[in-house]
Write a protein that holds these residues in place. Structure first.
Motif, PDB file in Angstrom:
ATOM      1  N   UNK A   1      13.062 109.619  98.510  1.00  0.00           N
ATOM      2  CA  UNK A   1      13.776 108.566  99.395  1.00  0.00           C
ATOM      3  C   UNK A   1      14.908 107.708  98.888  1.00  0.00           C
ATOM      4  N   UNK A   2      15.798 107.418  99.711  1.00  0.00           N
ATOM      5  CA  UNK A   2      16.895 106.550  99.053  1.00  0.00           C
ATOM      6  C   UNK A   2      16.375 105.300  98.452  1.00  0.00           C
ATOM      7  N   UNK A   3      15.293 104.732  99.061  1.00  0.00           N
ATOM      8  CA  UNK A   3      14.754 103.311  98.528  1.00  0.00           C
ATOM      9  C   UNK A   3      14.415 103.379  97.042  1.00  0.00           C
ATOM     10  N   UNK A   4      14.158 104.658  96.561  1.00  0.00           N
ATOM     11  CA  UNK A   4      13.724 104.745  95.118  1.00  0.00           C
ATOM     12  C   UNK A   4      14.699 104.949  94.418  1.00  0.00           C
ATOM     13  N   UNK A   5      16.024 105.101  94.609  1.00  0.00           N
ATOM     14  CA  UNK A   5      17.201 105.245  93.964  1.00  0.00           C
ATOM     15  C   UNK A   5      17.315 106.815  93.171  1.00  0.00           C
ATOM     16  N   UNK A   6      17.960 107.545  93.809  1.00  0.00           N
ATOM     17  CA  UNK A   6      18.365 108.922  93.281  1.00  0.00           C
ATOM     18  C   UNK A   6      18.508 108.949  91.682  1.00  0.00           C
ATOM     19  N   UNK A   7      18.073 109.723  90.965  1.00  0.00           N
ATOM     20  CA  UNK A   7      18.238 109.675  89.644  1.00  0.00           C
ATOM     21  C   UNK A   7      17.255 108.683  88.903  1.00  0.00           C
ATOM     22  N   UNK A   8      17.376 107.605  89.324  1.00  0.00           N
ATOM     23  CA  UNK A   8      16.499 106.677  88.791  1.00  0.00           C
ATOM     24  C   UNK A   8      14.915 106.784  88.694  1.00  0.00           C
ATOM     25  N   UNK A   9      14.471 107.204  89.564  1.00  0.00           N
ATOM     26  CA  UNK A   9      13.020 107.909  89.944  1.00  0.00           C
ATOM     27  C   UNK A   9      12.747 108.785  89.053  1.00  0.00           C
ATOM     28  N   UNK A  10      13.657 109.866  89.008  1.00  0.00           N
ATOM     29  CA  UNK A  10      13.459 111.131  88.102  1.00  0.00           C
ATOM     30  C   UNK A  10      13.555 110.778  86.822  1.00  0.00           C
ATOM     31  N   UNK A  11      14.280 109.658  86.190  1.00  0.00           N
ATOM     32  CA  UNK A  11      14.399 109.148  84.989  1.00  0.00           C
ATOM     33  C   UNK A  11      12.931 108.707  84.422  1.00  0.00           C
ATOM     34  N   UNK A  12      12.525 107.903  85.112  1.00  0.00           N
ATOM     35  CA  UNK A  12      11.064 107.515  84.885  1.00  0.00           C
ATOM     36  C   UNK A  12       9.996 108.305  84.977  1.00  0.00           C
ATOM     37  N   UNK A  13      10.219 109.506  85.817  1.00  0.00           N
ATOM     38  CA  UNK A  13       9.173 110.412  85.822  1.00  0.00           C
ATOM     39  C   UNK A  13       9.443 111.264  84.827  1.00  0.00           C
ATOM     40  N   UNK A  14      10.463 111.594  84.282  1.00  0.00           N
ATOM     41  CA  UNK A  14      10.782 112.368  82.907  1.00  0.00           C
ATOM     42  C   UNK A  14       9.908 111.704  81.864  1.00  0.00           C
ATOM     43  N   UNK A  15      10.431 110.281  81.861  1.00  0.00           N
ATOM     44  CA  UNK A  15       9.980 109.691  80.734  1.00  0.00           C
ATOM     45  C   UNK A  15       8.366 109.540  80.502  1.00  0.00           C
ATOM     46  N   UNK A  16       7.817 109.410  81.874  1.00  0.00           N
ATOM     47  CA  UNK A  16       6.139 109.413  81.650  1.00  0.00           C
ATOM     48  C   UNK A  16       5.925 110.814  81.307  1.00  0.00           C
ATOM     49  N   UNK A  17       6.313 111.984  81.824  1.00  0.00           N
ATOM     50  CA  UNK A  17       6.168 113.173  81.352  1.00  0.00           C
ATOM     51  C   UNK A  17       6.129 113.558  80.027  1.00  0.00           C
ATOM     52  N   UNK A  18       7.200 113.100  79.392  1.00  0.00           N
ATOM     53  CA  UNK A  18       7.561 113.226  77.903  1.00  0.00           C
ATOM     54  C   UNK A  18       6.330 112.539  77.077  1.00  0.00           C
ATOM     55  N   UNK A  19       6.041 111.139  77.677  1.00  0.00           N
ATOM     56  CA  UNK A  19       5.053 110.416  76.908  1.00  0.00           C
ATOM     57  C   UNK A  19       3.542 111.027  77.181  1.00  0.00           C
ATOM     58  N   UNK A  20       3.378 111.481  78.119  1.00  0.00           N
ATOM     59  CA  UNK A  20       1.851 112.616  78.195  1.00  0.00           C
ATOM     60  C   UNK A  20       2.063 113.701  77.512  1.00  0.00           C
TER      61      UNK A  20
END
Length: 193
Positions: A5-24
């Motif tokens: 959704x636009x409210x989450x900010x395209x690209x920004x959500x993906x950035x934090x998702x990838x960051x969490x995946x990398x940490x895990x």
């Protein structure tokens, strides 16, 4: 294309998702989709709220012993342009930022217009606006990010990396510069950073 959704900010959500995946992955732990969402949505929401607050308040920079206003207070055209960007209506955004300048160009409006122009494929217009914004405010992270995006569009990845690095030296908390820098690293094939 992203389905978030636009409210989450395209690209920004993906950035934090990838960051969490990398940490895990580094911790060799299994994470649920709910955990991933929560670890990504919160930081994304805070960043987008901060971005919206920045759009509504003046930004000032000390320069040569004086304070320079980087963004007009309020700025209906600025807000209209940012809303158009969120809806990916870049020509509409460019028009709003241009009309917001009236007779006085500001670093904020020029940098935002640069990003809008770059998003719709106007590479030379994006580069001109980014450079003009930096003439007004040489240490403005948004203008440096606009310069980085313009360099990326021209395939000048090392120059883009320099602009991102400079923006992050000025403001280490400026997340959009990290996202742009990540794109540069990806283009350069440096995925280990």
């Amino acid at each position: 294309t992203s389905s978030e959704p636009d409210i989450l900010g395209h690209g920004v959500f993906t950035y934090f998702l990838l960051k969490e995946l990398r940490r895990a992955a580094q911790a060799a732990e299994v994470v649920s989709s709910n955990t991933l969402f929560l670890a990504s949505a919160g930081p994304t929401e805070r960043m987008m709220r901060n971005r919206n607050n920045q759009a509504q308040t003046p930004q000032r920079q000390a320069r040569g012993g004086t304070e320079v206003l980087l963004a007009p207070p309020g700025g209906a055209q600025l807000r209209a342009g940012l809303r158009a960007v969120e809806r990916r209506r870049y020509r509409e955004a460019e028009s709003a930022f241009t009309s917001g300048m009236g007779e006085k160009k500001t670093a904020r409006l020029l940098a935002e217009r640069s990003l809008a122009r770059g998003s719709r494929g106007d590479r030379s217009g994006a580069a001109r606006d980014a450079e003009e914004a930096l003439k007004l405010a040489p240490d403005y992270p948004l203008a440096l990010r606009a310069r980085a995006e313009a360099h990326m569009a021209h395939g000048e990845m090392h120059k883009a990396l320099q602009a991102c690095t400079r923006a992050l030296r000025i403001d280490p908390a400026y997340a959009p510069a990290y996202i742009s820098r990540s794109s540069v690293f990806l283009e350069l094939g440096e995925t280990g950073r």
